[in-house]
Scaffold this motif. Structure first.
Motif, PDB file in Angstrom:
ATOM      1  N   PHE A 288       0.802  -1.277  -0.064  1.00 17.15           N
ATOM      2  CA  PHE A 288      -0.022   0.056  -0.104  1.00 17.15           C
ATOM      3  C   PHE A 288       0.764   1.150   0.177  1.00 17.15           C
ATOM      4  N   LEU A 289       2.120   1.231   0.729  1.00 18.58           N
ATOM      5  CA  LEU A 289       2.927   2.544   0.855  1.00 18.58           C
ATOM      6  C   LEU A 289       3.428   2.771  -0.739  1.00 18.58           C
ATOM      7  N   HIS A 290       3.943   1.365  -1.459  1.00 17.80           N
ATOM      8  CA  HIS A 290       4.284   1.554  -2.796  1.00 17.80           C
ATOM      9  C   HIS A 290       3.356   2.291  -3.722  1.00 17.80           C
ATOM     10  N   THR A 291       2.098   1.863  -3.415  1.00 18.92           N
ATOM     11  CA  THR A 291       0.992   2.240  -4.272  1.00 18.92           C
ATOM     12  C   THR A 291       0.473   3.776  -4.254  1.00 18.92           C
ATOM     13  N   VAL A 292       0.492   4.216  -2.747  1.00 23.75           N
ATOM     14  CA  VAL A 292       0.360   5.618  -2.653  1.00 23.75           C
ATOM     15  C   VAL A 292       1.348   6.409  -3.250  1.00 23.75           C
ATOM     16  N   LEU A 293       2.595   5.948  -2.833  1.00 24.27           N
ATOM     17  CA  LEU A 293       3.655   6.851  -3.411  1.00 24.27           C
ATOM     18  C   LEU A 293       3.921   6.797  -4.997  1.00 24.27           C
TER      19      LEU A 293
END
Length: 345
Positions: A288-293
């Motif tokens: 999810f961090l990779h997605t939002v970034l």
């Protein structure tokens, strides 16, 4: 100028994303195969994804795991995650709030989560080694519904400025007994053994998060922070138990606390496999961090919504209309995983 602790938060964020791109995680749950049954006799419309627990009233069995907050940059990411959580009904844990106990300027980077999502389920976060008073302080800071207390001895060992004293049990017991919300004792990516889970149970904890290896690797991240000594602790990069191994370890504990799981969760099938192995709820951090970034708040909302829709279909495909039904799903373990758990019985 921000504090050194806040700068460390930025380094963790940047290095976690860089490591995700360099060496994308492979879920340990690939070692668990679900036996396909061609006549599940279910309807997707009948599926109820809610978590069956008196304190954790999640409508979806996965949530945004602790990652961010503590600096201006990570605070902005916290705000994005909180917005996505609000729009999708997901629970969310914030990153470690210990920085906010020392640096008042960091408080706003955590409080924004509650301001954005006033009715959502939010989990506070603090490290082992802090007092029960500190624990209650971080809960109050964001009006949290629950508290994660993370145990991270392997990370501290590698961290240049890390703690060198790991006498935590007595104060953990005080936190469990006195904090005003449910407490989850959580690992940060090195997994839990049956012995550790039993120790935590004996402290009075009702909830553990196994935090297994195969996701964000803080041994790698801390080594990369110490640029002069990159890979100095390379022998620890595969330290600990994977998420799959930890879930099997938990099955061997009598009267075990309620189990949450995180560590390398990459898709809705990983969520369901973790639940089949006994997880009540599943935290997702790196993906999810990779997605939002990379795709922003809207991209994360789209991804979470896709996971929710797909998970309902996966439940129906295995004949489950709710979480309890997943206990009946048949699985086969890879030879390596089967050998591991046979040796640990």
């Amino acid at each position: 100028m921000e504090s050194a602790h806040a700068h460390r938060k930025d380094e963790h964020l940047a290095l976690a994303e860089a490591e995700f791109r360099r060496n994308a995680p492979t879920s340990s749950l690939h070692d668990v195969r679900i036996i396909h049954q061609g006549l599940p006799e279910t309807r997707v419309a009948d599926v109820d994804l809610s978590v069956m627990d008196p304190y954790f009233n999640f409508t979806t069995p996965f949530y945004i795991e602790a990652m961010t907050g503590g600096s201006q940059k990570t605070g902005k990411v916290n705000a994005q995650l909180a917005t996505a959580a609000k729009e999708t009904g997901l629970a969310m844990a914030v990153g470690s709030q210990s920085v906010a106990l020392k640096d008042p300027e960091a408080i706003a980077t955590f409080k924004s989560v509650r301001e954005i999502n006033p009715d959502g389920f939010v989990m506070a976060n603090i490290g082992a080694g802090h007092t029960a008073e500190h624990a209650q302080q971080v809960v109050d800071m964001i009006q949290a519904n629950a508290l994660e207390v993370h145990i991270n001895v392997a990370q501290e060992v590698v961290m240049p400025e890390g703690d060198r004293e790991y006498i935590w049990a007595e104060e953990l017991q005080r936190i469990i007994e006195t904090v005003s919300v449910p407490v989850i004792i959580k690992e940060v990516g090195f997994g839990m053994s049956q012995e550790t889970i039993a120790q935590i149970r004996d402290l009075g904890a009702q909830y553990v998060n196994l935090g297994g290896r195969s996701g964000t690797n803080f041994a790698v991240i801390e080594d990369r922070r110490n640029r002069e000594m990159t890979a100095a602790h390379g022998y620890l990069y595969d330290w600990g138990q994977t998420t799959a191994e930890s879930l099997l370890e938990a099955q061997l504990v009598e009267n075990a606390p309620t189990v949450f799981a995180t560590g390398g969760i990459q898709d809705p099938l990983d969520v369901m496999k973790a639940q089949i192995l006994g997880a009540k709820a599943v935290g997702v951090a790196g993906h999810f961090l990779h997605t939002v970034l990379n795709e922003g708040t809207d991209g994360l909302i789209t991804e979470i919504t896709r996971w929710q829709n797909h998970l309902a279909k996966l439940y129906a495909m295995v004949g489950a209309t709710n979480q309890a039904d997943l206990a009946k799903v048949k699985t086969v373990l890879s030879p390596e995983l089967k050998n591991y758990i046979d040796q640990r019985r």
